[in-house]
Design a protein around this motif. Sequence first.
Motif, mmCIF file in Angstrom:
data_model
loop_
_atom_site.group_PDB
_atom_site.id
_atom_site.type_symbol
_atom_site.label_atom_id
_atom_site.label_comp_id
_atom_site.label_asym_id
_atom_site.label_seq_id
_atom_site.Cartn_x
_atom_site.Cartn_y
_atom_site.Cartn_z
ATOM 1 N N TYR A 50 0.821 -1.213 0.000
ATOM 2 C CA TYR A 50 0.000 0.000 0.000
ATOM 3 C C TYR A 50 0.856 1.266 0.000
ATOM 4 C CZ TYR A 50 -4.569 -2.251 0.752
ATOM 5 O OH TYR A 50 -5.721 -2.968 0.596
ATOM 6 N N PHE A 51 2.107 1.158 0.421
ATOM 7 C CA PHE A 51 2.984 2.326 0.434
ATOM 8 C C PHE A 51 3.093 2.953 -0.956
ATOM 9 C CE2 PHE A 51 4.934 0.874 4.519
ATOM 10 C CZ PHE A 51 4.878 2.085 5.191
ATOM 11 N N VAL A 52 3.054 2.126 -2.015
ATOM 12 C CA VAL A 52 3.214 2.641 -3.379
ATOM 13 C C VAL A 52 2.093 3.629 -3.706
ATOM 14 C CG1 VAL A 52 3.403 2.022 -5.824
ATOM 15 C CG2 VAL A 52 4.353 0.497 -4.087
ATOM 16 N N SER A 53 0.855 3.239 -3.409
ATOM 17 C CA SER A 53 -0.285 4.142 -3.652
ATOM 18 C C SER A 53 -0.206 5.380 -2.772
ATOM 19 C CB SER A 53 -1.604 3.408 -3.380
ATOM 20 O OG SER A 53 -1.755 2.296 -4.221
ATOM 21 N N MET A 54 0.194 5.191 -1.500
ATOM 22 C CA MET A 54 0.220 6.315 -0.566
ATOM 23 C C MET A 54 1.235 7.376 -0.983
ATOM 24 S SD MET A 54 -2.168 5.445 1.476
ATOM 25 C CE MET A 54 -2.907 4.471 0.168
ATOM 26 N N VAL A 55 2.393 6.931 -1.488
ATOM 27 C CA VAL A 55 3.415 7.883 -1.942
ATOM 28 C C VAL A 55 2.888 8.679 -3.134
ATOM 29 C CG1 VAL A 55 5.704 8.108 -2.973
ATOM 30 C CG2 VAL A 55 5.366 6.559 -1.060
ATOM 31 N N LYS A 56 2.183 8.002 -4.032
ATOM 32 C CA LYS A 56 1.613 8.713 -5.192
ATOM 33 C C LYS A 56 0.532 9.696 -4.737
ATOM 34 C CE LYS A 56 1.390 10.248 -9.084
ATOM 35 N NZ LYS A 56 2.536 10.986 -9.624
ATOM 36 N N LEU A 60 0.284 13.663 -5.474
ATOM 37 C CA LEU A 60 -0.906 14.307 -6.047
ATOM 38 C C LEU A 60 -1.375 15.475 -5.178
ATOM 39 C CD1 LEU A 60 -2.904 11.137 -7.213
ATOM 40 C CD2 LEU A 60 -1.653 12.747 -8.660
ATOM 41 N N LEU A 61 -1.321 15.291 -3.879
ATOM 42 C CA LEU A 61 -1.684 16.378 -2.964
ATOM 43 C C LEU A 61 -0.729 17.562 -3.143
ATOM 44 C CD1 LEU A 61 -2.559 14.424 0.310
ATOM 45 C CD2 LEU A 61 -4.144 15.802 -1.038
ATOM 46 N N HIS A 62 0.558 17.254 -3.266
ATOM 47 C CA HIS A 62 1.565 18.293 -3.452
ATOM 48 C C HIS A 62 1.332 19.035 -4.768
ATOM 49 C CE1 HIS A 62 5.225 20.426 -2.657
ATOM 50 N NE2 HIS A 62 5.816 19.983 -3.759
ATOM 51 N N ALA A 63 0.771 18.328 -5.759
ATOM 52 C CA ALA A 63 0.479 18.939 -7.060
ATOM 53 C C ALA A 63 -0.818 19.736 -7.033
ATOM 54 C CB ALA A 63 0.409 17.854 -8.125
ATOM 55 N N GLY A 64 -1.499 19.750 -5.874
ATOM 56 C CA GLY A 64 -2.714 20.547 -5.732
ATOM 57 C C GLY A 64 -4.002 19.818 -6.042
ATOM 58 N N CYS A 65 -3.948 18.483 -6.140
ATOM 59 C CA CYS A 65 -5.159 17.709 -6.439
ATOM 60 C C CYS A 65 -6.063 17.585 -5.215
ATOM 61 C CB CYS A 65 -4.786 16.305 -6.918
ATOM 62 S SG CYS A 65 -3.839 16.266 -8.438
ATOM 63 N N HIS A 66 -7.347 17.412 -5.478
ATOM 64 C CA HIS A 66 -8.307 17.085 -4.418
ATOM 65 C C HIS A 66 -8.471 15.565 -4.441
ATOM 66 C CE1 HIS A 66 -11.711 17.430 -1.695
ATOM 67 N NE2 HIS A 66 -12.367 16.600 -2.485
ATOM 68 N N VAL A 106 4.123 8.545 5.783
ATOM 69 C CA VAL A 106 4.872 9.050 4.625
ATOM 70 C C VAL A 106 4.778 10.571 4.526
ATOM 71 C CG1 VAL A 106 4.661 6.897 3.345
ATOM 72 C CG2 VAL A 106 2.965 8.681 2.988
ATOM 73 N N GLY A 107 4.241 11.195 5.573
ATOM 74 C CA GLY A 107 4.257 12.655 5.644
ATOM 75 C C GLY A 107 3.086 13.367 5.001
ATOM 76 N N VAL A 108 1.932 12.672 4.864
ATOM 77 C CA VAL A 108 0.760 13.288 4.236
ATOM 78 C C VAL A 108 -0.108 13.980 5.289
ATOM 79 C CG1 VAL A 108 -1.386 12.811 2.987
ATOM 80 C CG2 VAL A 108 0.714 11.652 2.333
ATOM 81 N N ASP A 109 -0.582 15.172 4.974
ATOM 82 C CA ASP A 109 -1.524 15.882 5.831
ATOM 83 C C ASP A 109 -2.925 15.334 5.539
ATOM 84 O OD1 ASP A 109 -3.150 17.580 7.227
ATOM 85 O OD2 ASP A 109 -2.454 19.430 6.270
ATOM 86 N N ILE A 110 -3.444 14.478 6.417
ATOM 87 C CA ILE A 110 -4.705 13.787 6.132
ATOM 88 C C ILE A 110 -5.925 14.704 6.200
ATOM 89 C CG2 ILE A 110 -3.822 11.525 6.829
ATOM 90 C CD1 ILE A 110 -5.408 11.848 9.441
ATOM 91 N N THR A 111 -5.753 15.915 6.695
ATOM 92 C CA THR A 111 -6.888 16.850 6.723
ATOM 93 C C THR A 111 -7.274 17.269 5.307
ATOM 94 O OG1 THR A 111 -5.444 18.786 6.960
ATOM 95 C CG2 THR A 111 -6.223 17.747 8.992
ATOM 96 N N LYS A 112 -6.387 17.038 4.348
ATOM 97 C CA LYS A 112 -6.667 17.414 2.957
ATOM 98 C C LYS A 112 -7.361 16.290 2.185
ATOM 99 C CE LYS A 112 -2.790 20.654 2.576
ATOM 100 N NZ LYS A 112 -1.540 20.975 1.847
ATOM 101 N N LEU A 113 -7.641 15.188 2.874
ATOM 102 C CA LEU A 113 -8.256 14.041 2.214
ATOM 103 C C LEU A 113 -9.724 13.900 2.598
ATOM 104 C CD1 LEU A 113 -5.418 11.444 2.895
ATOM 105 C CD2 LEU A 113 -5.925 12.491 0.707
ATOM 106 N N GLU A 114 -10.485 13.312 1.691
ATOM 107 C CA GLU A 114 -11.896 13.031 1.957
ATOM 108 C C GLU A 114 -12.095 11.512 1.929
ATOM 109 O OE1 GLU A 114 -16.296 14.090 0.048
ATOM 110 O OE2 GLU A 114 -14.478 14.951 -0.836
#
Length: 389
Positions: A50-56, A60-66, A106-114
């Motif tokens: 699952y790490f592979v998907s999480m890194v991507k 995507l978040l860094h690229a400004g995606c929702h 992996v350092g993702v801000d989960i508040t930006k996820l739905e």
Amino acid sequence: MTPEESIALIKANLTEVLNPEIIDDVILNQKRDLKVYWGTATTGRPHCGYFVSMVKIAELLHAGCHIKILLADLHAYLDNMKAPIELIEQRVKYYEFIVKSLLKAVGVDITKLEFIKGSSYQKSENYTMDRFKLEGMTRISVAQKAGAEVVKQTSDPYLGGLTYPLMQALDEEYLDVDAQLGGLDQRKIFTFALENLPKIGYKVRAHLMHGMVPGLGEAQKMSSSEPDSKIDLLDSADVVAKKLKKAVCVPKKIEGNGVVAFVEHVIFRVTSLKTGGKPHFTVERRDEEPLIYDDIEKLKADYEADILTPQLLKAALTKALNELLDPIRSEYEASEEWKKIAELAYPPEEKQQKVKKQKDKGDPAKRAAALAAKAEQLKLKESGAEESK
């Protein structure tokens, strides 16, 4: 980040992108954030693949995606009942806990996820009618082909497994996204969506596909349904070490090597993410200077030249992976709620007691007659012996 840089990052580190022009149109012409969904069926315990998907997702978040994360509870049941229907609710909760913890690792801000549960909209009247439309126009052979690399294949498949890819296609419309992210194993479902959503009046989406981490044994990918192929995200440090020690890692061979692939697609990508694009991987050696890699191609070349041996590689990966898993394990141990949900979602399997087979002693009447005959023979023998005296 410029629009062009955003597009480049969205398409980076992927094996294939279907309909990339959709991504360009959204960002350059519509001038808005790209909406992407990634889904997972809530079946077995999530593993390190699952790490592979999480890194991507982080990229995507860094690229400004929702980003929308779909916890596909009904899919988990439809795929050969991998998740018993009475456990689905608890497994959704378990997956939400562990996916959030994995993303934070992996350092993702989960508040930006739905986060969205599949059954929250998949039982609606409109969705059901659209599913009927797709079922009415889809041949069994086409549905089987679409799910061939995702749904468990049997000689006599359940109807649920045939519905699975149709629903995954519909999810793109009902989640209101521009693109779907998934592994390369999803390609046939993605092409099914491209070919069939327009037939019921819906637009096509872009599809982003990342590579798959091969299993640690002979399996082509890490899979929740193949215990020997995977390392679970909550496996202890000792279990991780044991599994990697037993992993298939042919000397000097890169192709199909799950250990090398894991270093490339997980360790290098995660360290790159955490260090702002400066990946590194250290291999300690007894009585020699450590091997330090910041280029995966150099690591591969050393492996093929037998400078980096399977034993050295496994030991280094064990250390790096355990460091990556430590915060996930710590969060689990600190959460009584998560531990309780884990017990409910994955109750221990009851061991079937072996029933001692009773020996068939035959017909009681016949057995009694045989014993009587034997006794009579013994009596005659004894009387003959007496007479001879």
